[in-house]
Structures are given as C-alpha cells and as structure tokens.
Design an enzyme around this catalytic site. Structure first.
Site, mmCIF file in Angstrom:
data_model
loop_
_atom_site.group_PDB
_atom_site.id
_atom_site.type_symbol
_atom_site.label_atom_id
_atom_site.label_comp_id
_atom_site.label_asym_id
_atom_site.label_seq_id
_atom_site.Cartn_x
_atom_site.Cartn_y
_atom_site.Cartn_z
ATOM 1 N N ASP A 109 7.232 -11.470 20.194
ATOM 2 C CA ASP A 109 7.986 -12.522 19.513
ATOM 3 C C ASP A 109 10.120 -11.997 19.370
ATOM 4 O O ASP A 109 9.907 -11.158 19.192
ATOM 5 C CB ASP A 109 7.662 -12.500 18.003
ATOM 6 C CG ASP A 109 7.880 -13.492 17.672
ATOM 7 O OD1 ASP A 109 7.931 -14.281 17.844
ATOM 8 O OD2 ASP A 109 8.489 -13.383 16.336
ATOM 9 N N ASN A 110 10.704 -13.185 19.674
ATOM 10 C CA ASN A 110 11.804 -12.958 20.055
ATOM 11 C C ASN A 110 12.623 -11.310 20.264
ATOM 12 O O ASN A 110 13.667 -11.222 19.813
ATOM 13 C CB ASN A 110 12.254 -13.244 18.299
ATOM 14 C CG ASN A 110 12.465 -14.313 17.879
ATOM 15 O OD1 ASN A 110 12.444 -15.549 18.836
ATOM 16 N ND2 ASN A 110 12.406 -14.881 16.884
ATOM 17 N N GLU A 140 8.974 -13.568 24.660
ATOM 18 C CA GLU A 140 9.023 -14.472 24.226
ATOM 19 C C GLU A 140 11.024 -14.684 23.805
ATOM 20 O O GLU A 140 10.796 -14.516 22.134
ATOM 21 C CB GLU A 140 8.534 -14.590 22.984
ATOM 22 C CG GLU A 140 8.032 -16.837 22.340
ATOM 23 C CD GLU A 140 9.439 -16.555 20.840
ATOM 24 O OE1 GLU A 140 8.764 -17.768 20.129
ATOM 25 O OE2 GLU A 140 9.400 -15.912 20.379
ATOM 26 N N LYS A 168 0.896 -22.172 11.830
ATOM 27 C CA LYS A 168 1.319 -21.609 11.562
ATOM 28 C C LYS A 168 1.123 -21.164 9.588
ATOM 29 O O LYS A 168 1.378 -20.578 9.166
ATOM 30 C CB LYS A 168 2.662 -22.025 11.521
ATOM 31 C CG LYS A 168 3.122 -21.347 13.411
ATOM 32 C CD LYS A 168 4.726 -21.194 13.729
ATOM 33 C CE LYS A 168 5.132 -22.394 13.767
ATOM 34 N NZ LYS A 168 6.600 -22.612 13.905
ATOM 35 N N TYR A 169 0.686 -22.290 9.231
ATOM 36 C CA TYR A 169 0.993 -22.693 7.591
ATOM 37 C C TYR A 169 -0.045 -22.861 7.305
ATOM 38 O O TYR A 169 -0.188 -22.782 6.060
ATOM 39 C CB TYR A 169 2.399 -23.225 6.624
ATOM 40 C CG TYR A 169 3.787 -23.722 8.354
ATOM 41 C CD1 TYR A 169 4.689 -22.445 7.281
ATOM 42 C CD2 TYR A 169 4.245 -24.194 8.999
ATOM 43 C CE1 TYR A 169 6.031 -22.210 8.004
ATOM 44 C CE2 TYR A 169 5.603 -24.097 9.845
ATOM 45 C CZ TYR A 169 5.905 -22.825 9.723
ATOM 46 O OH TYR A 169 7.540 -22.669 10.140
HETATM 47 O O1 LIG Z 1 11.919 -17.820 16.249
HETATM 48 P P1 LIG Z 1 10.866 -18.281 17.538
HETATM 49 O O2 LIG Z 1 11.356 -20.123 17.394
HETATM 50 O O3 LIG Z 1 10.850 -17.486 18.762
HETATM 51 O O4 LIG Z 1 9.919 -18.033 16.841
HETATM 52 C C1 LIG Z 1 8.947 -16.900 16.905
HETATM 53 O O5 LIG Z 1 9.809 -15.954 15.844
HETATM 54 C C2 LIG Z 1 9.402 -16.883 14.363
HETATM 55 C C3 LIG Z 1 9.664 -15.332 13.876
HETATM 56 O O6 LIG Z 1 8.984 -14.524 13.621
HETATM 57 C C4 LIG Z 1 8.122 -17.410 13.906
HETATM 58 O O7 LIG Z 1 8.342 -18.221 13.049
HETATM 59 C C5 LIG Z 1 7.507 -18.258 12.022
HETATM 60 O O8 LIG Z 1 6.668 -17.276 11.239
HETATM 61 C C6 LIG Z 1 8.141 -16.724 10.483
HETATM 62 C C7 LIG Z 1 8.254 -16.086 9.660
HETATM 63 O O9 LIG Z 1 6.750 -16.166 8.582
HETATM 64 C C8 LIG Z 1 8.154 -18.219 9.863
HETATM 65 O O10 LIG Z 1 9.234 -18.320 8.216
HETATM 66 C C9 LIG Z 1 8.450 -18.940 10.358
HETATM 67 O O11 LIG Z 1 8.485 -19.893 9.524
HETATM 68 C C10 LIG Z 1 7.399 -19.757 11.212
HETATM 69 O O12 LIG Z 1 7.441 -20.594 11.948
HETATM 70 C C11 LIG Z 1 7.394 -18.527 14.655
HETATM 71 O O13 LIG Z 1 6.506 -18.451 15.295
HETATM 72 C C12 LIG Z 1 7.407 -17.234 16.482
HETATM 73 O O14 LIG Z 1 6.994 -17.976 17.639
#
Ligand SMILES: O=P(O)(O)O[C@H]1O[C@H](CO)[C@@H](O[C@H]2O[C@H](CO)[C@@H](O)[C@H](O)[C@H]2O)[C@H](O)[C@H]1O
EC number: 2.4.99.16
Length: 680
Positions: A413-414, A442, A554-555
């Site tokens: 992730d990121n 990602e 996600k939520y």
């Molecule tokens: O930042 P991206 O669009 O690449 O998304 C990725 O990273 C996010 C942070 O990890 C993640 O976001 C989700 O988790 C967060 C932490 O719990 C939350 O605050 C965000 O609302 C939620 O969307 C995302 O899912 C991931 O793919």
C-alpha cells in the site's frame, strides 16, 4: 577507467582499440536489473567498433550468480556497428551479463588477401604473416611453441623435452603453418588461406590479449512464472460470510475458493487482516465519527491485540490463516497479503517505538494523508527517524513472519510514500529467505516515481489503466509500457477498479462499459485483477462527487450475493479460461496494434510462437461501430489474396477473411468484442 593521459599501467590499456557502448538493455548505467521469468530470451545489443578497418569479434558473457564461470556466446553484427546476441534465463534468481570484443587480426588478414588474390597480386610475404597467426593458434590450442624444441633445466644443462601427445587441432595448425612457409606449395597455401578452414581455426583460437571488456556487469532478475502471468481477485475476508451482520472469517473465505478458482483466478488478494485500532476509528462512509459496533477500516492497523504480525481475532487465528493458504494452494491459488506501513495510535509500535513517528511542535502526531485523501485513523511511519535501522529491521521481521506463514505475494500500500532505498533493501533481504516472494506496488503517483519503485524490485505495478479510456489513450499508454525502456523492468498489473477507485467512467453502471473495461484489462495485460464481488456485480454508486464507492466495505461489513451470475461473471470465467489456454495472453509485451478505419474500434495482435490472436474491441460503449481492420498479414506469414480463418474464442463463430482489409462490426449491446484465434 582512468583517462588516457594518465598512461595507465593497466595491462593492455594502450592496446585495447575496441569501444563498447550504447548497451541495451542497460538501466541507469547498470544500476538496476532488467526483469525476466524462467525461459525468457534475454536479447541484448551494443555498439561495438574500433579505429581503422579491422575485423572485430564480440562475445556476450553471461552467468547465473550461483555459477562461477561465465558462458560465452558469439555476437552477430546487425547494422552500422550494432551487434546483438541473446541467452535464455533458465532459472530463477539473478543473472549477470557483459561483453568482450577484440580485433580479429587473422580475419582482417584473410579479407585483405582475398582482395589481393582477386586483383591478381602475389601474396608470398602475406603468407608468412599468416603463418605467424597460425603459430599463435597452435599455442592457444595447447601446443608447445614451435621453437625451441629443448628446455633449460637449472644447473643441469640442456635436456631434451619429453614428447607430448598433441591434439588433432595442434597437428593440423602446425601443418598449415608449415604449408604457408613452404614457397613450393604456393597455390595450395593460398587456397587454405582463403578457406573456411582457416576462418574456423582463427575463430576457435582467437588472440584476445588486447580485448575490451565492457565496464559494467548488468543484471537480470528472474522471478517465478507468476510474475509474468497472474489473475487477481480482491475480497475483504470480513465480508465473506453469507449471513447479514455476521463478521466473515478465513473459513468463510475457504468456502468461496471453489467459486473463485472456477472463475479462473490464481491470486486471492486480501486487504489487511490485522487487529484494527479503536482510537480515531472511522465509521461508515469514511465518517470520522465511529458508531458503537462499527468495525473500522482494516488499514487502521494495530490494537492491544497486536500489530502487523498479528491477526484480527474475528477473522480467525494464525493457524486458520495458514489453513486458508494451504486450501487455496489445492485450488491452484495463492493468498496475497497487504503491507500498509502505518499504525493506528493503538498499535504496539506507537507505544514501544515513539521515535518512529514524527511529533509536531505541540507533541501530537499528524495523521497520515495522501492528498487530498485524509487518513485520520492512522499515523504515518517517519522514515527519517534517527532509529531508521531498527525500523527497517522490524519491517523486515514482519515480512519474514508472513513468509513463515506461507505467504509469497505481497501487495504494498502506498509504497511511494516510503524511501526507494528502503524498498530496494527490504525486497532483496526478504528474497534471500524467500526467493519466490513477489511484491506489487500500489503506487498511483507520478510516472517517474512508479518507474523507480519497479526498478528497485517490485515485480508488479499498478498503472494508469483505470483512467485510460479512448482507443488513442489506450494505444499510446500500451506503447509506452511495451515498446520503450519500461518493457524491461515495469510489469503492469491492470485493474479496472479497486476498492479505493470507483472511476467516473463506470459510475453510470452501464453494463457494456463494464464489459469493455474488464475485457481490455484481461487481454492487454498478462497480469490483471478485479475488486472481486463489487466488480462482478458492477457496483457503481459513488460517494457523491468522488471516485469512491458509497457504502464502501472499507468502512463496513458487506453481505455480497456470492451465488449471483450475470453476463460479467460469464465473461470473466470465459476470458480467464482463454487466457489459460492461449500463451499469447500470458505475456504483455507481445502486442502489435492494427490500423482500424473507425476511431473507437481498437484491434491488437498478440503472438507467441504459433499462438496468434487478434483482439478487437469497440471502446464506445454506447454505439454500434463498424470499420475495416488492417491485419498485418506479413507478420502472420499470409500472402496477399490468401484466405484464412479467424475463430472467435468467445462465441465459437468462424469467419473467412482474405488479405489485409477486413470488415468488423461490434454492437456494445450484443457483445462489444472479438477474441479471434487466427488459423491459416
Ligand atoms: O492512498 P491510496 O488511495 O493509495 O489508498 C490506500 O491507502 C489508504 C491508506 O492506507 C487506504 O485508505 C483506507 O484506510 C485508511 C486508514 O484506515 C482510511 O483512513 C481511509 O479512509 C481508507 O480509505 C486505502 O484503502 C488503500 O488502498
């Protein structure tokens, strides 16, 4: 290499006349390896030349890092001092390759005598020079020097040398040298001098004393086959239950495996499966206020129950997870985990290693962001911490723990918000222990950053596919990915949607659009994935004015209709089967776009060996389109006027085509694509 005016004492420095440069592929001056899978042909080229008009010989040297010796293969001149060669990267791991080239004096000599003889000149003196070349070959073939025939032994005067059994080659070469020196056998000597026999021996025993060795040893990272061809399905395990309001478990996921595997997927990717924190836990639809009982976001990692090396108790135990991995294997599937380097304030690291988080002047920690997105429930990890070595070691430890559970694919992730050098290190370290490990980046960010992550070791990369729609955009993007330097190190993984991205283009829920977006991902790229149940059901209702889903799982926990079948599930199952049965769809770079008279119809050839596919898709999801497809028949070995059959693997229909120009018509409301196998 030092400059000429330093008069280097390196042996042969002043006598090495060959230049080797403009090597391809060579990434950033040899800093990074190119990528391959076992069995790939690694084709390389270089400019190789010297002063003057002498003939050159060049070789490619390669070896696996497990091997001590280099293997050599001759390079062939291509055009204008460009030379090429190839080798097969047979096994996983790292290969090295480099080049060596030298002046081939006997070949130059042979060329000159050809010209002189053709001009009617007598070449008595040249033959003597040829004899000295043969003397050299004798030595390199293992024969003793022609003179002297006796050796001096200290203090005991001269002693007759022991006769040595000479090889066939040595004998022949000695005879030829004698022939060249024998003025009475001039015609015979000239004929040998011009013969292939002389060329053969000159090449077999070359004089390489002043050869030039290329300055870099370049790398090829050979990953296992799944790096080149994979079919991903993403689901949230907590939404795997079949009962409203029930938290899904790993056992529920196991129950879904037959269905997902029957649809042709081989990687099941799970977003984080760790304990979820309570502090600043988010609620439904990204609300910063969480109602009692809401499950929070799986990316809000860490609680009193543990962090990245622990499992969220409602999903099961570590043993349950290992069981899932084992059962998945029985279905030919792998489980991919999600590495999100961030912490809920409740994560053990936040208490045990406060130095890994950056404090603001008021002593608080700023939550994570990926502008404009705000992640108020997590702390980002501070990679500029003085304690960075311990942080890196801990992250490596976590990955090794996952490896010990049996995980061999990790979606990161990121990754673009962490240092490149960290990724390069940690990927290499983990692969030392688990050479099969594959990492998917990602990173939806700037092109150079995405490319750099791939160079540093990510086996797969997310792409801009999600936002490329028109034929022109798609052709341009594919050309960038498959024809330029990126083809050597960046393996695209196409996703029409993800759990984070509900693209505007699909928010209407228009079925043909979904089918087209799916089909292009699965046939343009050998690696692709779908955000499982949501995509199958063509979920599309957006969170207002955002490229996100309303009521995203996600939520919250979602109850999906896992029994539902529709046109999309049918197409997915069929296309995945076709991908399995047609090797041309298991590689991304084997693509050639065809000219089509209609600006919405896109056609592309995919050829691997005898497997030849022609894929045609109407990118306009709202109108029937028709046009003439120009088939590059010269690439298919088809003559002008010759007829051939195209067999649609999607519908079973056969068409007889002739020559280059052929008519197609695609109605998005019927089926907006053809997937033809070409049968000549
Ligand atoms: O930042 P991206 O669009 O690449 O998304 C990725 O990273 C996010 C942070 O990890 C993640 O976001 C989700 O988790 C967060 C932490 O719990 C939350 O605050 C965000 O609302 C939620 O969307 C995302 O899912 C991931 O793919």
């Amino acid at each position: 290499m030092s400059l000429p005016n330093s008069l280097s004492d390196q042996p042969g420095f002043g006598q090495s006349r060959v230049v080797i440069e403009r090597v391809s592929p060579e990434l950033d001056g040899g800093q990074f390896p190119i990528k391959a899978i076992p069995g790939d042909v690694v084709a390389v080229e270089a400019d190789i030349f010297a002063d003057g008009h002498d003939y050159l010989t060049a070789v490619l040297l390669y070896k696996h890092t497990d091997d001590t010796a280099w293997t050599e293969t001759a390079m062939a001149p291509l055009w204008n001092d460009r030379w090429g060669a190839s080798f097969i990267a047979e096994k996983q791991g790292r290969y090295l390759y480099t080049f060596e080239a030298w002046i081939n004096h006997p070949a130059s000599w042979q060329h000159e005598i050809h010209l002189k003889v053709a001009d009617g000149q007598r070449i008595t003196s040249e033959l003597l020079a040829g004899a000295t070349y043969l003397d050299g070959m004798v030595e390199r073939a293992g024969g003793a020097k022609a003179e002297p025939t006796a050796v001096a032994t200290k203090g005991k005067g001269k002693k007759k040398a022991e006769p040595i059994e000479e090889s066939h080659d040595v004998k022949v070469l000695r005879e030829l040298a004698a022939l060249f020196r024998d003025g009475d056998r001039y015609d015979e000597a000239v004929s040998v001098a011009e013969s292939d026999q002389f060329t053969f021996y000159a090449n077999r025993y070359p004089e390489r004393k002043y050869s030039t060795r290329y300055v870099h040893e370049l790398g090829v990272e050979v990953d296992r086959a799944r790096a080149g061809y994979s079919t991903w399905y993403c689901l949230f395990p907590r939404s795997a239950a079949r009962e409203e309001g029930k938290h899904g478990t790993f056992r529920d996921v196991e129950a879904l495996l037959p269905r997902i595997s029957n649809m042709g997927f081989d990687v099941l990717y799970l977003p984080p499966i760790h304990p979820i924190g309570m502090a600043h836990r988010k609620g439904k639809n990204n609300s910063v206020i969480c109602q009692p009982g809401e499950p929070g976001v799986p990316y809000g990692i860490g609680s009193e129950a543990g962090g990245h090396d622990a499992i969220h108790a409602e999903l099961g135990t570590v043993d349950d997870f290992k069981h899932l991995i084992a059962i998945a294997k029985n279905y030919g599937m792998e489980i991919a985990m999600d590495l999100a380097i961030q912490c809920s304030p409740d994560h053990p690291w936040a208490k045990e290693h406060p130095q890994w988080f950056k404090k603001r002047p008021d002593g608080t920690i700023q939550y994570a962001e990926n502008p404009p997105k705000k992640y108020q429930d997590i702390y980002p990890v501070y990679f500029e911490t003085e304690d960075w070595q311990n942080l890196w070691e801990e992250l490596k430890r976590v990955l090794l723990v996952w490896g010990s559970w049996g995980v061999r694919i990790i979606r990161v992730d990121n990754p673009h918000t962490k240092p490149f050098v960290f990724w390069e290190w940690v990927i290499a370290e983990v692969k030392k222990e688990y050479p099969d490990m594959l990492f998917l980046s990602e990173a939806f960010t700037k092109p150079r950053v995405m490319q750099e992550l791939a160079k540093r070791g990510f086996a797969h990369s997310y792409t801009y596919y999600t936002w490329r729609h028109t034929k022109a955009e798609m052709e341009e993007y594919m050309t960038e990915l498959t024809q330029g330097e990126m083809k050597y190190y960046f393996r695209p993984n196409f996703w029409p949607t993800t759990h984070d991205i509900n693209p505007y283009s699909l928010q209407s829920g228009h079925e043909p659009q979904f089918l087209i977006r799916y089909f292009m991902a699965a046939t343009l790229s050998s690696n692709y994935g779908i955000y499982g149940p949501s995509f199958e059901l063509m979920e599309h209702v957006p969170f207002p004015n955002k490229e996100e889903y309303l009521n995203s799982e996600k939520y919250e926990i979602r109850l999906w209709d896992w029994d539902k079948t529709n046109k999309m599930t049918y197409l997915i199952t069929l296309v995945n089967r076709i991908r399995r049965e047609n090797v041309a769809l298991q590689t991304t770079n084997n693509i050639t776009f065809c000219t089509v008279s209609d600006d919405a119809i896109m056609a592309y050839l995919k050829i691997t060996g005898s497997n030849r596919l022609l894929i045609i898709v109407n990118t306009d999801a709202y109108q029937r389109r028709a046009g003439m497809v120009q088939v590059p028949i010269w690439q298919l070995g088809i003559e002008h006027g010759q007829s051939y059959k195209v067999y649609d693997l999607l519908t079973g229909a056969y068409y007889t085509w002739q020559g280059e120009q052929n008519y197609v018509e695609l109605d998005p409301y019927v089926l907006p694509m053809h997937l033809f196998r070409i049968e000549v």
